[in-house]
Design a protein around this motif. Sequence first.
Motif, short mmCIF file in Angstrom:
data_model
loop_
_atom_site.label_atom_id
_atom_site.label_comp_id
_atom_site.label_asym_id
_atom_site.label_seq_id
_atom_site.Cartn_x
_atom_site.Cartn_y
_atom_site.Cartn_z
N TYR A 1 0.83 -1.21 0.00
CA TYR A 1 0.00 0.00 0.00
C TYR A 1 0.86 1.26 0.00
O TYR A 1 0.72 2.10 -0.88
CB TYR A 1 -0.97 -0.03 1.18
N PRO A 2 1.79 1.43 0.94
CA PRO A 2 2.63 2.62 0.88
C PRO A 2 3.75 2.50 -0.16
O PRO A 2 4.33 3.50 -0.58
CB PRO A 2 3.21 2.73 2.29
N GLY A 3 4.08 1.28 -0.57
CA GLY A 3 5.15 1.07 -1.55
C GLY A 3 6.49 1.43 -0.96
O GLY A 3 6.71 1.39 0.24
N ASN A 4 7.39 1.80 -1.81
CA ASN A 4 8.74 2.19 -1.37
C ASN A 4 8.87 3.70 -1.27
O ASN A 4 9.96 4.25 -1.45
CB ASN A 4 9.78 1.65 -2.34
N GLY A 5 7.78 4.38 -1.00
CA GLY A 5 7.83 5.82 -0.87
C GLY A 5 7.67 6.56 -2.19
O GLY A 5 7.76 7.79 -2.23
N THR A 6 7.43 5.84 -3.27
CA THR A 6 7.22 6.48 -4.56
C THR A 6 5.84 6.11 -5.08
O THR A 6 5.33 5.03 -4.79
CB THR A 6 8.27 6.03 -5.60
N THR A 7 5.22 7.00 -5.82
CA THR A 7 3.88 6.72 -6.34
C THR A 7 3.89 5.56 -7.33
O THR A 7 2.90 4.86 -7.47
CB THR A 7 3.27 7.97 -7.01
N ASP A 8 5.01 5.33 -8.02
CA ASP A 8 5.09 4.23 -8.98
C ASP A 8 5.01 2.87 -8.29
O ASP A 8 4.51 1.92 -8.87
CB ASP A 8 6.39 4.30 -9.78
N ALA A 9 5.52 2.77 -7.06
CA ALA A 9 5.55 1.49 -6.35
C ALA A 9 4.44 1.37 -5.32
O ALA A 9 4.38 0.39 -4.60
CB ALA A 9 6.91 1.33 -5.66
N SER A 10 3.55 2.34 -5.26
CA SER A 10 2.55 2.39 -4.20
C SER A 10 1.14 2.09 -4.71
O SER A 10 0.72 2.62 -5.73
CB SER A 10 2.56 3.80 -3.59
N LEU A 11 0.42 1.27 -3.96
CA LEU A 11 -1.00 1.06 -4.25
C LEU A 11 -1.83 2.23 -3.73
O LEU A 11 -2.94 2.46 -4.19
CB LEU A 11 -1.49 -0.24 -3.63
N GLN A 12 -1.28 2.96 -2.78
CA GLN A 12 -2.00 4.07 -2.16
C GLN A 12 -2.41 5.13 -3.19
O GLN A 12 -3.51 5.65 -3.14
CB GLN A 12 -1.15 4.70 -1.07
N SER A 13 -1.54 5.42 -4.13
CA SER A 13 -1.86 6.44 -5.12
C SER A 13 -3.03 6.01 -6.01
O SER A 13 -3.72 6.85 -6.58
CB SER A 13 -0.64 6.77 -5.97
N TRP A 14 -3.27 4.70 -6.11
CA TRP A 14 -4.39 4.19 -6.90
C TRP A 14 -5.65 4.03 -6.06
O TRP A 14 -6.76 4.27 -6.52
CB TRP A 14 -4.03 2.84 -7.53
N LEU A 15 -5.49 3.59 -4.82
CA LEU A 15 -6.64 3.29 -3.97
C LEU A 15 -7.10 4.47 -3.13
O LEU A 15 -8.22 4.47 -2.63
CB LEU A 15 -6.32 2.10 -3.06
N ASP A 16 -6.25 5.47 -2.96
CA ASP A 16 -6.61 6.69 -2.23
C ASP A 16 -6.06 7.90 -2.98
O ASP A 16 -5.22 8.64 -2.47
CB ASP A 16 -6.07 6.64 -0.80
N PRO A 17 -6.53 8.12 -4.22
CA PRO A 17 -5.96 9.20 -5.04
C PRO A 17 -6.19 10.59 -4.46
O PRO A 17 -5.44 11.52 -4.77
CB PRO A 17 -6.67 9.04 -6.39
N ASP A 18 -7.20 10.74 -3.60
CA ASP A 18 -7.47 12.05 -2.99
C ASP A 18 -6.71 12.24 -1.68
O ASP A 18 -6.91 13.24 -0.99
CB ASP A 18 -8.97 12.23 -2.75
N ASP A 19 -5.87 11.26 -1.32
CA ASP A 19 -5.05 11.33 -0.12
C ASP A 19 -5.89 11.61 1.13
O ASP A 19 -5.57 12.49 1.92
CB ASP A 19 -3.94 12.37 -0.28
N THR A 20 -6.96 10.82 1.31
CA THR A 20 -7.85 11.01 2.46
C THR A 20 -7.23 10.49 3.75
O THR A 20 -7.70 10.84 4.83
CB THR A 20 -9.18 10.27 2.24
N GLY A 21 -6.24 9.63 3.64
CA GLY A 21 -5.61 9.06 4.82
C GLY A 21 -6.25 7.77 5.30
O GLY A 21 -5.77 7.14 6.23
N LEU A 22 -7.34 7.36 4.67
CA LEU A 22 -7.97 6.09 5.04
C LEU A 22 -7.03 4.93 4.75
O LEU A 22 -6.39 4.91 3.71
CB LEU A 22 -9.27 5.88 4.27
#
Length: 137
Positions: free
Chosen positions: A90-111
């Motif tokens: 989910y957080p990946g390696n700190g980059t958006t390319d390796a992170s699921l977070q940028s796909w699953l929480d694109p609005d950066d809600t923090g959920l």
Amino acid sequence: MVCIHHPGTDEKRISFENDPLTLGTQSGNITSDGRYLRVEDWDLGTTEAGSSGSPLFDLTTKRVVGQLFGGFAACGNSDYDVYGRFALSYPGNGTTDASLQSWLDPDDTGLTAIDGRFAQACNFFVRAEQTSFDFCQ
């Protein structure tokens, strides 16, 4: 644990594992600091080629804990499967390319988790129960 998958683009399959998972490496070696989850062998069902990326659900929390990365499980054997740990993917390696977070929480809600709908709020309900059937041929 439960895995819902489509082996070789076949119809949906559901596999069950009742034993605790172990931590391991990408290649399946067991290690206490592993970045991967290892399903030693499936108690009911199995995965096969084409199942990669399918979710691994924890039946206690009813949440995804991993995504199928590899392994050697198949009909006719009791080999292991290796899952990427969702908590690390989910957080990946700190980059958006390796992170699921940028796909699953694109609005950066923090959920970090979203529970599903309450089953009785739906017009139908499906319950998966383990049986003793073995569908491998």
